[in-house]
Design an enzyme around this catalytic site. Structure first.
Site, short mmCIF file in Angstrom:
data_model
loop_
_atom_site.label_atom_id
_atom_site.label_comp_id
_atom_site.label_asym_id
_atom_site.label_seq_id
_atom_site.Cartn_x
_atom_site.Cartn_y
_atom_site.Cartn_z
N SER A 48 0.79 -1.41 0.04
CA SER A 48 0.12 -0.20 -0.38
C SER A 48 0.77 1.37 0.75
CB SER A 48 -0.91 -0.38 1.34
OG SER A 48 -0.18 0.33 2.60
N LYS A 92 -0.25 4.71 6.83
CA LYS A 92 -0.08 5.68 5.51
C LYS A 92 -0.21 7.02 5.48
CE LYS A 92 -2.79 1.68 4.01
NZ LYS A 92 -2.48 0.85 3.60
#
Length: 169
Positions: A48, A92
């Protein structure tokens, strides 16, 4: 009885062991406090955050003070407890803070349809750098700031990529 054995028998073993144990406890407590409250090492894995973080994982430093005191801004990479599975820690990139309007692609692999969201008070908007393979705020919505427990500041390993994590904006 040999002279060496007599010297060993006369040594203050109890005091030596007590001193060693007390020092070990102090060191252990100090390391634990630093790891939980100040800075820790993290080994994130997964696709990711490509290309910022390697798919097989890089050893990175998570600054816990920045998260605690609100020194996080758009572009920073943060570590947080997953809102979908509290047993997991995820990293993230922050794209929006409370009050920001964030426009994102709903399904980047299949269409160009976008949606705009205003981040509510006490929340942030996070997304992986690899938007085609990331579970992030596009799926679980704005992230409560209370789940953020660190700001990723630099990479330790691999050595050839040693240095600060870039802060895209």
């Amino acid at each position: 009885m040999s002279r060496f054995v007599r010297r060993l028998a006369g040594a203050p073993w109890r005091a030596i062991v007590e001193g060693a144990i007390s020092r070990a406890v102090v060191v252990f407590c100090g390391v634990t406090v630093i790891d939980e409250r100040v800075v820790s090492l993290t080994y994130p894995r997964g696709p990711s955050m490509l290309p910022a973080i390697n798919i097989m994982g890089d050893l990175v430093v998570a600054d816990k003070l920045s998260a605690r005191y609100g020194w996080v801004s758009p572009g920073d990479v943060v570590q947080f407890v997953s809102p979908e599975d509290p047993r997991k820690t995820v990293i993230k990139r922050v794209l929006g803070m409370e009050g920001d309007a964030v426009t994102y692609l709903v399904d980047p692999a299949n269409s160009d349809v976008s949606k705009t969201v205003v981040v509510p008070k006490g929340h942030i908007w996070v997304q992986g750098d690899n938007i085609h393979n990331s579970t992030d705020s596009r799926q679980f919505g704005p992230l409560p700031y209370g789940l953020v427990n660190g700001k990723i500041c630099c990479r330790i390993l691999p050595l050839k990529r040693f240095g600060l994590i870039d802060s895209k904006q």
